[in-house]
Design an enzyme around this catalytic site. Structure first.
Site, PDB file in Angstrom:
ATOM      1  N   CYS A  13     -71.730  35.206  46.232  1.00 50.31           N
ATOM      2  CA  CYS A  13     -72.845  36.127  46.019  1.00 50.31           C
ATOM      3  C   CYS A  13     -73.360  36.662  47.354  1.00 50.31           C
ATOM      4  CB  CYS A  13     -73.987  35.428  45.267  1.00 50.31           C
ATOM      5  SG  CYS A  13     -74.642  33.992  46.148  1.00 50.31           S
ATOM      6  N   CYS A  41     -44.807  23.571  85.081  1.00 51.44           N
ATOM      7  CA  CYS A  41     -45.940  22.756  85.523  1.00 51.44           C
ATOM      8  C   CYS A  41     -47.147  23.016  84.620  1.00 51.44           C
ATOM      9  CB  CYS A  41     -46.297  23.055  86.970  1.00 51.44           C
ATOM     10  SG  CYS A  41     -46.796  24.774  87.248  1.00 51.44           S
ATOM     11  N   ASP A  64     -63.811  -1.701  53.856  1.00 49.83           N
ATOM     12  CA  ASP A  64     -63.994  -1.811  52.416  1.00 49.83           C
ATOM     13  C   ASP A  64     -63.360  -3.142  52.008  1.00 49.83           C
ATOM     14  OD1 ASP A  64     -64.507  -0.974  49.705  1.00 49.83           O
ATOM     15  OD2 ASP A  64     -62.370  -0.570  49.554  1.00 49.83           O
ATOM     16  N   ASP A 115     -59.129   2.560  51.403  1.00 46.57           N
ATOM     17  CA  ASP A 115     -57.896   2.975  50.735  1.00 46.57           C
ATOM     18  C   ASP A 115     -58.128   3.803  49.481  1.00 46.57           C
ATOM     19  OD1 ASP A 115     -58.908   0.918  49.088  1.00 46.57           O
ATOM     20  OD2 ASP A 115     -56.899   0.503  48.335  1.00 46.57           O
ATOM     21  N   ASP A 118     -63.664   5.937  49.195  1.00 47.93           N
ATOM     22  CA  ASP A 118     -63.781   5.666  50.629  1.00 47.93           C
ATOM     23  C   ASP A 118     -63.635   6.936  51.470  1.00 47.93           C
ATOM     24  OD1 ASP A 118     -64.043   2.890  50.281  1.00 47.93           O
ATOM     25  OD2 ASP A 118     -61.879   2.666  50.100  1.00 47.93           O
TER      26      ASP A 118
END
Length: 803
Positions: free
Chosen positions: A16, A82, A486, A691, A695
């Site tokens: 919008c 270089c 966790d 995992d 998480d």
């Protein structure tokens, strides 16, 4: 830049007029922006300003909640010698309209670009050519920096020829300390030095011409200018010296310097090829053919001819050509190069197999699940290429130095020449000292210091099953002082089992039947435990409707006219229900560290139907992982949505003092942000290990996220480091290799700077002749790359748990 410029960007996510206004206001805050006009229909924004940076504009749009569609592209760059060369290519590409960001890697000789909109690759190649280099487009599935044996062989022959011609010139200098005063005739010195200077050294003249034509200077300019000065001085002295006298010439200085530079380049090329050996090893895992089974017949076909869901036969000793699921047969798979797992992994019907793994003793029938770029192997290669193409933040210092390095060296050489002349030294002495300054100041080592260490470090990490997504993640990881875990699926097996049941109405079988019906289709570990219990008891499940996940609480669905739910204590309290007769069992099971799930009827009459308790076990290696992290001085934290008893049981077993239970995904974010503030005060960083889908926000919010192997794709995409094996011991291993790699980067940069900080004054004060300066310059590049290659000796500490 003083004149106004314009940048057009595509934008997605606008819906919008207020979106357009929000973007315009966000862009107005970017330094240099004079005006921003959003076209909502065309989904583009036109920005006017001075010294505009596309990356800053894109960041402002992203922070406002919208996206700038972009895609990546890689170019092979030839001719760089270089760090200043790499910087020049970057600046040339960054000026092309549509380039959001560019990173040039001197070690891999590639440019990695992020582009928005349609950008003609020919314009990019032309921009590189205008800067004095050559570029070619690299296909998305092209192999990494393949070693060219023919090019290396040609380089070796040029080197041997240069040494053969330069050694006779150097011989009088070597014999002089022994009391032997002997000199080659001037014409013979000229005959030996000229092919080295004008033929074998022609590469430096060509590269210098391209650089100077582009309005800049690089290492080749230093070498060409320095050796030409020595060669020209010798010609001048030979010309002005009477034929009866023996002139003191310096042909040996120019010839030996070129030979030493060629030696350094040859050793550097060999070493750089070794840095990409891990990528080439992964690339070699892709088979070219597979045995397809169709209508009962087997035929060998190219991988490109295969399609999803087709069947292939994998015979003993063959590599899996695709990702898929085993339908028939039993065997073992060697996944060492993919995940770092040294032991073969058993494969039975229903098990997943990955491209590149080696089938063991059994014949397997596999249904194709992923092909080409969608395979796990292809994604691993892509992640490694992205990490090696990127730049660590510390590289920005090198980039700033390299921009001014060569002009500064040219200025020092000029001052050296004038200074010696003003002190009354002869032209020969003044010129030779200036040549020494030019020769020793080659910035090759600066350009190779960071990318070679990153390439070797990410490569050796991948061989141990650790994927580092980008160079920034590598640099952040070495500062980690807090690690947040966790619980389920990370420190515990994530495969809980139903260990207790108690029904208030009916029997245990009825309770399981209702719970299993609710959990159909769910990927949650507790859902798998319920469904496994139902399967073990041969309980048939009922169809449910309006199934809905309740994040952080459980799940609910309709079973005929009943509204049922299965969830935790939070869900029970939310509906105003109490455990009732189940309170004693709940307290006892929770004290054992069990996870509880309440089966509730929400309609037509809210009530508690029963209680299920789940047990989980620590993963092998969890204790060792926590112990290793604590030995590294890292504080461990445990955040879990499980109940306090379950969390305490795991934390006590692992000796984790800081633990939080009953944590919702949103609460995890708050904990991470609070911990980051504490870490900042300690000059440290926070890592999050997880995992699951829940998480992912915490993984993204942490300074660096580490996704455990076997976890969800969402978690892996949100993480900066992905572990390919479901082994907690890889967490301290990942942080250890990041620390070791960053330590190598700092070592390399230290030596690269020290060579110049010590060598330049010595050369300017006449304490280094051009031959020694050339040797030091060549040795600096070789030593930096060789130091990075020492990372290959790193081994992960995978010690067993101590009870």
């Amino acid at each position: 830049m003083t004149s106004a410029e314009q940048i057009d960007l595509p934008i997605s996510g606008m819906s919008c007029a207020s979106c357009a206004g929000r973007i315009e206001r966000a862009l107005a805050q970017v330094p240099g922006v004079l005006s921003a006009s959003v076209n909502l229909l065309a989904e583009r924004v036109q920005v006017q300003g001075r010294s505009l940076e596309a990356s800053a504009l894109i960041s402002a749009i992203t922070n406002a909640g919208y996206q700038v569609p972009n895609h990546s592209l890689e170019l092979r760059i030839d001719g760089m010698t270089c760090a200043s060369c790499a910087g020049r290519v970057e600046r040339a590409l960054a000026k092309v309209a549509g380039v959001a960001s560019v990173a040039v890697n001197l070690a891999s000789e590639r440019a990695h670009l992020q582009l928005f909109g349609e950008v003609d690759s020919l314009r990019l190649i032309a921009a590189v050519a205008a800067a004095g280099y050559q570029a070619a487009l690299i296909a998305a599935d092209a192999p990494p920096v393949a070693a060219d044996p023919h090019a290396l062989r040609r380089e070796r022959w040029r080197l041997l020829l240069a040494i053969a011609l330069a050694l006779p010139l150097l011989l009088p200098m070597l014999l002089e300390p022994l009391g032997v005063h002997w000199m080659l005739p001037a014409w013979l010195q000229f005959a030996l030095a000229s092919p080295v200077q004008l033929v074998l050294g022609a590469r430096f003249y060509r590269a210098s011409y391209r650089a100077l034509r582009a309005g800049s200077a690089n290492m080749d300019v230093l070498v060409a200018l320095g050796t030409s000065a020595g060669y020209g001085l010798s010609l001048y002295l030979w010309w002005i010296t009477p034929a009866s006298d023996m002139p003191h010439l310096y042909f040996e200085a120019s010839a030996v310097v070129i030979a030493l530079v060629l030696l350094g380049k040859y050793l550097e090329s060999r070493a750089k090829r070794q840095t990409s050996s891990a990528l080439r090893a992964l690339e070699a895992l892709r088979p070219e053919f597979a045995t397809r089974q169709r209508d009962g017949h087997e035929e060998q076909v190219a991988i490109s001819a295969l399609q999803l869901n087709e069947l292939i036969v994998v015979k003993p000793g063959e590599r899996f050509a695709v990702d898929g699921i085993v339908l028939e047969g039993s065997s073992h798979a060697d996944e060492a190069l993919l995940s770092g797992e040294s032991l073969p992994v058993a494969k039975h019907p229903g098990d997943a197999v990955s491209t590149g793994a080696i089938n063991g003793e059994g014949r397997l029938l596999v249904r194709i699940g992923a092909l080409g770029g969608a395979t796990q192997l292809a994604q691993i290669i892509q992640l490694m290429e992205n990490a090696q193409a990127g730049k660590a933040p510390i590289q920005k210092l090198v980039d700033r130095v390299s921009q001014v390095f060569v002009p500064v060296v040219l200025g020092i050489a000029l001052l050296t020449l004038l200074g010696w002349l003003l002190q009354g030294a002869g032209l020969a002495v003044a010129l030779l000292n200036a040549v020494s300054v030019l020769v020793i100041a080659c910035p090759c080592a600066l350009g190779l210091a960071t990318p070679t260490a990153i390439m070797v470090g990410t490569g050796v990490a991948a061989r141990h099953g650790i994927l580092i997504k980008d160079a920034e993640a590598l640099e952040i990881a070495q500062h980690v002082r807090h690690v947040v875990f966790d619980k389920t699926g990370t420190l515990t097996s994530g495969q809980p089992q139903v260990v207790h049941l108690q029904a208030l109405e009916g029997d245990e079988a009825g309770l399981l039947q209702l719970a299993g019906s609710l959990q159909q289709g769910s990927e949650h570990p507790l859902a798998h435990a319920v469904l496994s219990a139902c399967s073990a008891r041969n309980i048939s499940l009922s169809a449910v409707t309006d199934s809905q996940a309740l994040p952080g609480k459980g799940t609910q669905a309709k079973l005929q006219q009943r509204q049922l739910a299965l969830g935790n204590q939070r869900l029970l309290s939310e509906h105003g229900l109490t455990p009732g007769a189940l309170a004693a069992s709940a307290a006892a099971w929770e004290s054992e560290g069990r996870s509880l799930a309440w089966l509730l009827e929400l309609a037509p009459q809210p009530r508690v139907l029963g209680l299920l308790a789940f047990g989980d076990s620590l993963k092998p290696g969890a204790r060792a992982a926590i112990a290793q992290l604590q030995q590294l001085g890292i504080q461990c934290h445990l955040l879990s949505g499980d109940n306090l008893g379950s969390v305490n049981a795991v934390a006590d077993a692992l000796q984790i003092d800081d633990r939080q239970a009953n944590v919702l995904p949103a609460d995890k974010l708050a904990h991470i942000h609070a911990l980051k503030q504490v870490a900042r005060e300690q000059h440290g960083r926070v890592a999050m290990i997880g995992d699951g889908i829940n998480d992912a926000p915490a993984l993204a919010a942490a300074d660096i996220g580490i996704a455990m192997g076997g976890g969800t794709d969402v978690a892996m995409h949100a993480a900066g480091i992905t572990l390919l094996r479901d082994d907690p011991r890889l967490v301290p291993a990942a942080l250890a290799i990041c620390r070791r790699t960053y330590h190598k980067i700092r070592q390399n940069l230290f030596w690269a700077f020290v060579y110049n900080l010590i060598g330049l004054p010595l050369a300017a004060f006449g304490l280094l002749n051009p031959v020694l300066a050339g040797a030091a310059m060549a040795f600096s590049s070789v030593s930096v790359v060789s130091n990075a290659l020492l990372l290959k000796r790193w081994k992960a500490n995978l010690s067993e748990d101590k009870q």
